[in-house]
Design a protein around this motif. Structure first.
Motif, PDB file in Angstrom:
ATOM      1  N   MET A   1     -12.983  19.729  25.632  1.00 27.34           N
ATOM      2  CA  MET A   1     -13.719  18.457  25.684  1.00 27.34           C
ATOM      3  C   MET A   1     -15.198  18.354  25.631  1.00 27.34           C
ATOM      4  SD  MET A   1     -11.984  15.795  25.004  1.00 27.34           S
ATOM      5  CE  MET A   1     -13.200  14.413  25.361  1.00 27.34           C
ATOM      6  N   ASP A   2     -15.678  19.391  26.407  1.00 28.38           N
ATOM      7  CA  ASP A   2     -17.281  19.502  26.434  1.00 28.38           C
ATOM      8  C   ASP A   2     -17.994  19.866  25.370  1.00 28.38           C
ATOM      9  OD1 ASP A   2     -19.653  19.770  28.551  1.00 28.38           O
ATOM     10  OD2 ASP A   2     -19.652  21.859  27.652  1.00 28.38           O
ATOM     11  N   ALA A   3     -17.227  20.682  24.501  1.00 26.86           N
ATOM     12  CA  ALA A   3     -17.811  21.185  23.385  1.00 26.86           C
ATOM     13  C   ALA A   3     -17.799  19.870  22.285  1.00 26.86           C
ATOM     14  CB  ALA A   3     -17.146  22.400  22.680  1.00 26.86           C
ATOM     15  N   LEU A   4     -16.617  19.191  22.453  1.00 25.07           N
ATOM     16  CA  LEU A   4     -16.615  18.186  21.559  1.00 25.07           C
ATOM     17  C   LEU A   4     -17.790  17.024  21.875  1.00 25.07           C
ATOM     18  CD1 LEU A   4     -14.975  16.713  19.236  1.00 25.07           C
ATOM     19  CD2 LEU A   4     -13.817  15.283  21.063  1.00 25.07           C
ATOM     20  N   HIS A   5     -17.976  16.929  23.115  1.00 22.40           N
ATOM     21  CA  HIS A   5     -18.973  16.017  23.497  1.00 22.40           C
ATOM     22  C   HIS A   5     -20.544  16.299  22.918  1.00 22.40           C
ATOM     23  CE1 HIS A   5     -21.229  13.918  27.018  1.00 22.40           C
ATOM     24  NE2 HIS A   5     -21.392  12.982  25.989  1.00 22.40           N
ATOM     25  N   GLN A   6     -20.709  17.713  23.235  1.00 26.83           N
ATOM     26  CA  GLN A   6     -21.980  17.976  22.706  1.00 26.83           C
ATOM     27  C   GLN A   6     -22.143  17.987  21.198  1.00 26.83           C
ATOM     28  OE1 GLN A   6     -24.215  18.538  25.019  1.00 26.83           O
ATOM     29  NE2 GLN A   6     -22.516  18.253  26.513  1.00 26.83           N
ATOM     30  N   GLY A   7     -21.110  18.409  20.361  1.00 21.26           N
ATOM     31  CA  GLY A   7     -21.099  17.935  19.131  1.00 21.26           C
ATOM     32  C   GLY A   7     -21.334  16.669  18.634  1.00 21.26           C
ATOM     33  N   LEU A   8     -20.668  15.895  19.480  1.00 23.42           N
ATOM     34  CA  LEU A   8     -20.800  14.418  19.115  1.00 23.42           C
ATOM     35  C   LEU A   8     -22.237  13.748  19.378  1.00 23.42           C
ATOM     36  CD1 LEU A   8     -19.159  11.718  18.223  1.00 23.42           C
ATOM     37  CD2 LEU A   8     -18.709  11.586  20.817  1.00 23.42           C
ATOM     38  N   ARG A   9     -22.724  14.422  20.446  1.00 22.36           N
ATOM     39  CA  ARG A   9     -24.091  13.737  20.756  1.00 22.36           C
ATOM     40  C   ARG A   9     -25.097  14.369  19.770  1.00 22.36           C
ATOM     41  NH1 ARG A   9     -25.640  15.669  26.795  1.00 22.36           N
ATOM     42  NH2 ARG A   9     -27.670  14.461  25.953  1.00 22.36           N
ATOM     43  N   ALA A  10     -24.973  15.699  19.319  1.00 24.70           N
ATOM     44  CA  ALA A  10     -25.921  16.345  18.240  1.00 24.70           C
ATOM     45  C   ALA A  10     -25.979  15.360  17.034  1.00 24.70           C
ATOM     46  CB  ALA A  10     -25.442  17.514  18.278  1.00 24.70           C
ATOM     47  N   HIS A  11     -24.694  14.885  16.592  1.00 17.53           N
ATOM     48  CA  HIS A  11     -24.521  14.273  15.372  1.00 17.53           C
ATOM     49  C   HIS A  11     -25.206  12.984  15.483  1.00 17.53           C
ATOM     50  CE1 HIS A  11     -22.871  12.339  11.955  1.00 17.53           C
ATOM     51  NE2 HIS A  11     -22.662  11.269  12.689  1.00 17.53           N
ATOM     52  N   ASN A  12     -24.939  12.121  16.698  1.00 21.18           N
ATOM     53  CA  ASN A  12     -25.567  10.679  16.729  1.00 21.18           C
ATOM     54  C   ASN A  12     -26.958  10.728  16.867  1.00 21.18           C
ATOM     55  OD1 ASN A  12     -23.011   9.580  16.642  1.00 21.18           O
ATOM     56  ND2 ASN A  12     -22.386   9.541  18.634  1.00 21.18           N
ATOM     57  N   ARG A  13     -27.571  12.013  17.604  1.00 21.67           N
ATOM     58  CA  ARG A  13     -29.026  12.107  17.738  1.00 21.67           C
ATOM     59  C   ARG A  13     -29.801  12.176  16.435  1.00 21.67           C
ATOM     60  NH1 ARG A  13     -27.959  15.227  22.548  1.00 21.67           N
ATOM     61  NH2 ARG A  13     -28.323  17.188  21.304  1.00 21.67           N
ATOM     62  N   ALA A  14     -28.904  12.807  15.387  1.00 18.61           N
ATOM     63  CA  ALA A  14     -29.507  13.250  14.246  1.00 18.61           C
ATOM     64  C   ALA A  14     -29.583  12.079  13.101  1.00 18.61           C
ATOM     65  CB  ALA A  14     -28.721  14.368  13.532  1.00 18.61           C
ATOM     66  N   GLY A  15     -28.942  10.983  13.491  1.00 19.57           N
ATOM     67  CA  GLY A  15     -28.901   9.794  12.728  1.00 19.57           C
ATOM     68  C   GLY A  15     -27.823   9.839  11.746  1.00 19.57           C
ATOM     69  N   GLY A  16     -27.927   8.777  11.066  1.00 20.43           N
ATOM     70  CA  GLY A  16     -26.733   8.694  10.062  1.00 20.43           C
ATOM     71  C   GLY A  16     -25.567   7.601  10.658  1.00 20.43           C
ATOM     72  N   VAL A  17     -24.359   7.951   9.993  1.00 17.77           N
ATOM     73  CA  VAL A  17     -23.209   7.206  10.411  1.00 17.77           C
ATOM     74  C   VAL A  17     -23.047   7.389  11.887  1.00 17.77           C
ATOM     75  CG1 VAL A  17     -21.029   6.236   9.960  1.00 17.77           C
ATOM     76  CG2 VAL A  17     -22.442   6.940   7.935  1.00 17.77           C
ATOM     77  N   PRO A  18     -22.918   6.459  12.739  1.00 18.66           N
ATOM     78  CA  PRO A  18     -22.674   6.789  14.288  1.00 18.66           C
ATOM     79  C   PRO A  18     -21.217   7.253  14.254  1.00 18.66           C
ATOM     80  CG  PRO A  18     -24.037   4.709  13.962  1.00 18.66           C
ATOM     81  CD  PRO A  18     -23.539   5.041  12.651  1.00 18.66           C
ATOM     82  N   LEU A  19     -21.046   8.037  15.379  1.00 20.01           N
ATOM     83  CA  LEU A  19     -19.625   8.748  15.472  1.00 20.01           C
ATOM     84  C   LEU A  19     -19.191   8.324  16.898  1.00 20.01           C
ATOM     85  CD1 LEU A  19     -17.112  10.235  14.339  1.00 20.01           C
ATOM     86  CD2 LEU A  19     -18.232  12.380  15.001  1.00 20.01           C
ATOM     87  N   ARG A  20     -18.121   7.691  16.971  1.00 27.42           N
ATOM     88  CA  ARG A  20     -17.528   7.305  18.322  1.00 27.42           C
ATOM     89  C   ARG A  20     -16.033   7.549  18.289  1.00 27.42           C
ATOM     90  NH1 ARG A  20     -19.133   1.104  19.544  1.00 27.42           N
ATOM     91  NH2 ARG A  20     -18.650   1.832  21.559  1.00 27.42           N
ATOM     92  N   LEU A  21     -15.452   8.429  19.126  1.00 29.38           N
ATOM     93  CA  LEU A  21     -14.147   8.619  19.129  1.00 29.38           C
ATOM     94  C   LEU A  21     -13.410   8.468  20.567  1.00 29.38           C
ATOM     95  CD1 LEU A  21     -14.889  12.577  18.171  1.00 29.38           C
ATOM     96  CD2 LEU A  21     -14.253  10.501  16.793  1.00 29.38           C
ATOM     97  N   ARG A  22     -12.118   8.291  20.400  1.00 28.97           N
ATOM     98  CA  ARG A  22     -11.205   8.166  21.531  1.00 28.97           C
ATOM     99  C   ARG A  22     -10.509   9.490  21.430  1.00 28.97           C
ATOM    100  NH1 ARG A  22     -10.695   3.307  18.855  1.00 28.97           N
ATOM    101  NH2 ARG A  22      -8.348   3.831  18.490  1.00 28.97           N
TER     102      ARG A  22
END
Length: 271
Positions: free
Chosen positions: A66-87
């Motif tokens: 879960m921590d790795a998923l969270h970090q990957g999600l943050r990196a994607h959203n910081r880079a811009g593009g289509v926002p990714l929000r996950l449940r």
């Protein structure tokens, strides 16, 4: 695991969202050390339904993965593009593979936790990019014991009512210092789900190595459901919930801080 808001996107944006979701998913699996034979998953359009072999430690999925998923999600959203929000939802339980995919009550529960109105509302109220929902069973047997990247005090218990499901689950917003605030019940007030508690007064736990009376022993398989805004894991099954996991003797896995591998002394998974 389920990605939120994909229904409002055009085709190009949907494709970009799926690519980001799968990239974060697989990077987390690689980081935690999941081998190809230990993971099976199905595409759900804007989500993923996956199971992990019972030999893999459940603590690693709830904590490190879960921590790795969270970090990957943050990196994607910081880079811009289509926002990714996950449940994400997690639970542990028996799962069967047939010609069409995964089936079992553990799968049903995981998916219902992930798709529940309580999960959707929690993401909206907190304006969060990631939500984890774990079943009450997984919380009591895995999360409550703690471990690497596992903080039981940051989870909040909520009642979930969805189709035939009426029980309590535990919600976490990764990276948030405080637990979710309590919200209105999802279903009409009532006596609440009837569950056998291990710590109920007068209830004696079954001796180690024995199954509860009237229940045949089955090997649980971790399952997790990753969809839009929430990923759920129940009974070694990830539904839009996830299920328990156990560690094989001699497996090259990171140890818990207390030197244990997340299993009982007999090598059995936490149920």
């Amino acid at each position: 695991m389920d990605a939120r808001g994909s229904g409002r996107l055009g085709m190009d944006a949907k494709i970009a969202l799926r690519e980001a979701m799968y990239r974060a998913f697989h990077e987390a699996c690689d980081l935690v050390g999941l081998l190809p034979g230990e993971l099976r998953h199905e595409d759900r359009g804007d989500g993923v339904l996956a199971t992990v072999e019972p030999s893999f430690p459940a603590t690693d999925m709830v904590g490190v993965w879960m921590d790795a998923l969270h970090q990957g999600l943050r990196a994607h959203n910081r880079a811009g593009g289509v926002p990714l929000r996950l449940r994400v939802a997690m639970h542990a339980g028996p799962v069967v593979f047939d010609a069409r995919g995964l089936v079992g009550r553990a799968v049903d529960l995981t998916c219902r936790l992930c798709d529940s109105e309580a999960a959707r509302r929690a993401v909206e109220e907190a304006r969060a990019d990631l939500l984890l929902v774990v079943s009450d069973t997984l919380y009591r047997t895995v999360v409550r014991e703690g471990g690497r990247y596992i903080e039981p005090e940051h989870y909040a218990r909520r009642r979930v009512g969805n189709k035939e499901t009426d029980e309590y689950a535990w919600f976490l917003l990764p990276g948030r210092p405080t637990p979710l605030p309590e919200s209105a019940p999802e279903s009409a007030p009532g006596p609440g789900p009837k569950r056998a508690r291990d710590d109920a007064p007068g209830r004696r736990p079954a001796p180690e190595g024995e199954s509860a009376p009237g229940h045949a022993e089955r090997s649980p398989r971790p399952v997790f459901h990753v969809r839009g805004d929430n990923q759920v894991i129940q009974d070694n099954v990830f539904h839009g919930p996830f299920t328990g996991i156990r560690k094989s003797a001699g497996a090259d896995r990171p140890d818990r801080p207390d030197g244990s591998d997340g299993s009982d002394e007999g090598g059995r998974p936490h149920d």
